[in-house]
Design a protein around this motif. Structure first.
Motif, short mmCIF file in Angstrom:
data_model
loop_
_atom_site.label_atom_id
_atom_site.label_comp_id
_atom_site.label_asym_id
_atom_site.label_seq_id
_atom_site.Cartn_x
_atom_site.Cartn_y
_atom_site.Cartn_z
N ASN A 1 36.87 -13.62 17.73
CA ASN A 1 35.41 -13.62 17.64
C ASN A 1 34.88 -15.05 17.68
N SER A 2 33.74 -15.23 18.34
CA SER A 2 33.13 -16.55 18.38
C SER A 2 31.70 -16.43 18.89
N TYR A 3 31.13 -17.57 19.27
CA TYR A 3 29.77 -17.56 19.79
C TYR A 3 29.50 -18.79 20.62
N PHE A 4 28.42 -18.73 21.37
CA PHE A 4 27.88 -19.87 22.10
C PHE A 4 26.46 -20.08 21.63
N LEU A 5 26.02 -21.31 21.64
CA LEU A 5 24.62 -21.62 21.35
C LEU A 5 23.83 -21.52 22.64
N CYS A 6 22.68 -20.87 22.56
CA CYS A 6 21.80 -20.73 23.71
C CYS A 6 20.36 -20.81 23.19
N TYR A 7 19.69 -21.87 23.58
CA TYR A 7 18.34 -22.12 23.08
C TYR A 7 17.25 -21.57 23.99
N GLU B 1 40.65 -0.18 28.81
CA GLU B 1 41.81 0.71 28.94
C GLU B 1 42.95 0.30 28.01
N ASN B 2 43.09 -1.00 27.74
CA ASN B 2 44.20 -1.48 26.91
C ASN B 2 43.93 -1.34 25.41
N GLY B 3 42.80 -0.73 25.04
CA GLY B 3 42.49 -0.52 23.62
C GLY B 3 41.57 -1.55 23.03
N CYS B 4 41.17 -2.53 23.80
CA CYS B 4 40.26 -3.56 23.29
C CYS B 4 38.83 -3.02 23.27
N VAL B 5 38.09 -3.44 22.27
CA VAL B 5 36.66 -3.19 22.20
C VAL B 5 36.01 -4.56 22.07
N ALA B 6 35.04 -4.84 22.95
CA ALA B 6 34.36 -6.14 22.96
C ALA B 6 32.86 -5.92 22.89
N THR B 7 32.22 -6.59 21.95
CA THR B 7 30.77 -6.51 21.81
C THR B 7 30.15 -7.87 22.06
N LEU B 8 29.16 -7.90 22.94
CA LEU B 8 28.36 -9.10 23.17
C LEU B 8 27.00 -8.83 22.57
N ARG B 9 26.48 -9.78 21.78
CA ARG B 9 25.17 -9.56 21.17
C ARG B 9 24.52 -10.89 20.84
N THR B 10 23.22 -10.83 20.69
CA THR B 10 22.48 -11.99 20.23
C THR B 10 22.39 -11.95 18.71
N SER B 11 22.18 -13.11 18.14
CA SER B 11 21.92 -13.20 16.71
C SER B 11 20.45 -12.92 16.49
N GLY B 12 20.14 -12.29 15.39
CA GLY B 12 18.75 -12.04 15.07
C GLY B 12 18.07 -13.21 14.39
N GLU C 1 19.52 -16.80 14.68
CA GLU C 1 19.93 -18.11 15.19
C GLU C 1 20.02 -18.05 16.71
N PRO C 2 20.00 -19.18 17.39
CA PRO C 2 20.10 -19.18 18.86
C PRO C 2 21.54 -19.01 19.33
N LYS C 3 22.15 -17.92 18.94
CA LYS C 3 23.56 -17.68 19.24
C LYS C 3 23.74 -16.44 20.10
N LEU C 4 24.68 -16.55 21.03
CA LEU C 4 25.15 -15.40 21.79
C LEU C 4 26.58 -15.18 21.31
N LYS C 5 26.80 -14.09 20.58
CA LYS C 5 28.06 -13.85 19.90
C LYS C 5 28.93 -12.85 20.66
N TYR C 6 30.23 -12.98 20.47
CA TYR C 6 31.13 -11.93 20.93
C TYR C 6 32.13 -11.60 19.83
N TYR C 7 32.41 -10.31 19.73
CA TYR C 7 33.39 -9.79 18.80
C TYR C 7 34.37 -8.96 19.61
#
Length: 160
Positions: A30-36, A97-108, A110-116
């Motif tokens: 899990n991590s994030y990128f800053l996007c202003y 297909e390999n069992g991974c689940v990936a969520t991309l979302r914005t922070s409510g 902060e100026p972050k684009l997060k992935y889990y």
């Protein structure tokens, strides 16, 4: 560390291996990128949904998509989300297909684009924890490169 159980005392690693053999490996990245720039975020998510959702990322096949921004869920008969939707927030979850689940979302807040991301391997799977971590890292790298395009979109990686 030593763990005490009903069956006796043994080391942490032995105990974890027992847990993994019973429940399988659960590995996250899990991590994030800053996007202003809000327009950049809209463009990134718009690209993912406007021409039909992607069917793969790199060599990893996508088997399901849930988009809580627009209320779409490919896993339901009517393609409508069972979870609450919110058009003011960007959030798309991809199942692979390999069992991974990936969520991309914005922070409510902060100026972050997060992935889990999480990959679960069931008990009895012969993959090692190291190989599962490497597989997930490869998927995340492909997802970030193809979906988020940090260099093209001016996204700043999470500070160390």
């Amino acid at each position: 560390a030593v763990v005490s159980t009903q069956s006796g005392h043994y080391g942490r690693d032995s105990y974890l291996e027992e847990v993994f053999s019973k429940y399988g490996y659960h590995v996250t990245n899990n991590s994030y990128f800053l996007c202003y720039e809000p327009e950049t975020v809209k463009r990134i998510f718009g690209k993912l949904r406007n021409n039909g959702y992607p069917s793969s990322v790199g060599k990893f096949k996508i088997t399901g998509v849930r988009d809580l921004t627009v209320g779409y869920d490919s896993s339901t008969p009517d393609n409508k989300c069972l979870l609450p939707t919110d058009p003011s927030c960007q959030m798309i979850t991809f199942t692979f297909e390999n069992g991974c689940v990936a969520t991309l979302r914005t922070s409510g807040t902060e100026p972050k684009l997060k992935y889990y991301t999480e990959i679960i391997r069931r008990p009895g799977d012969t993959a090692t924890k190291t190989s599962i971590k490497e597989e997930l890292a490869e998927l995340v790298k492909e997802m970030v490169t193809e979906f988020l395009q940090p260099e093209v979109n001016g996204l700043k990686p999470r500070p160390n």
